[in-house]
Design a protein around this motif. Structure first.
Motif, short mmCIF file in Angstrom:
data_model
loop_
_atom_site.label_atom_id
_atom_site.label_comp_id
_atom_site.label_asym_id
_atom_site.label_seq_id
_atom_site.Cartn_x
_atom_site.Cartn_y
_atom_site.Cartn_z
N LYS A 2 0.83 -1.19 0.00
CA LYS A 2 0.00 0.00 0.00
C LYS A 2 0.87 1.25 0.00
CE LYS A 2 -4.48 -0.71 1.51
NZ LYS A 2 -5.52 0.00 2.12
N CYS A 3 1.25 1.67 -1.18
CA CYS A 3 1.95 2.93 -1.32
C CYS A 3 1.70 3.46 -2.71
CB CYS A 3 3.44 2.79 -1.04
SG CYS A 3 4.33 1.79 -2.22
N ARG A 4 1.90 4.75 -2.86
CA ARG A 4 1.76 5.40 -4.16
C ARG A 4 3.15 5.85 -4.59
NH1 ARG A 4 -1.44 8.51 -1.00
NH2 ARG A 4 -0.26 10.33 -1.64
N VAL A 5 3.43 5.69 -5.87
CA VAL A 5 4.72 6.08 -6.40
C VAL A 5 4.50 6.98 -7.61
CG1 VAL A 5 6.85 5.25 -7.47
CG2 VAL A 5 5.83 3.96 -5.60
N LEU A 6 5.26 8.06 -7.66
CA LEU A 6 5.27 8.95 -8.81
C LEU A 6 6.65 8.85 -9.44
CD1 LEU A 6 4.19 11.21 -10.64
CD2 LEU A 6 4.94 12.85 -8.88
N ILE A 7 6.69 8.42 -10.70
CA ILE A 7 7.94 8.33 -11.45
C ILE A 7 8.03 9.57 -12.33
CG2 ILE A 7 9.29 7.02 -13.12
CD1 ILE A 7 7.58 4.55 -12.32
N GLU A 34 6.57 13.47 -17.15
CA GLU A 34 7.75 13.70 -17.98
C GLU A 34 8.79 14.58 -17.29
OE1 GLU A 34 8.54 12.91 -21.37
OE2 GLU A 34 6.97 11.40 -21.15
N ASN A 35 8.33 15.49 -16.42
CA ASN A 35 9.24 16.43 -15.77
C ASN A 35 8.61 16.95 -14.49
OD1 ASN A 35 7.44 18.62 -16.51
ND2 ASN A 35 8.27 18.45 -18.58
N GLY A 36 9.34 17.80 -13.80
CA GLY A 36 8.85 18.33 -12.53
C GLY A 36 7.59 19.16 -12.66
N VAL A 37 7.48 19.89 -13.78
CA VAL A 37 6.29 20.71 -14.00
C VAL A 37 5.05 19.83 -14.09
CG1 VAL A 37 5.16 22.30 -15.62
CG2 VAL A 37 7.59 22.57 -15.09
#
Length: 56
Positions: A2-7, A34-37
């Motif tokens: 149970k975790c969320r990941v943002l790549i 795609e990027n930080g924005v």
């Protein structure tokens, strides 16, 4: 798991590799940017309890 990941990466093959590795480890909620924005709205919508940065 149970975790969320943002790549966040501009390299599609790298994102795919990390996604496959995380899925094999049982992570069910994976988002991509795609990027930080593009990634920032994901974090604003669901703030992280922890974060890590890898510069490969």
């Amino acid at each position: 798991m149970k975790c969320r990941v943002l790549i966040v990466d501009d390299n599609a093959p790298v994102k795919m590799l990390f996604r496959e590795l995380l899925l094999k480890e049982g992570v069910a909620s994976i988002s991509e940017a795609e990027n930080g924005v593009e990634g920032l709205p994901h974090l604003e919508a669901r703030p992280a309890k922890g974060a890590d940065t890898w510069d490969l």
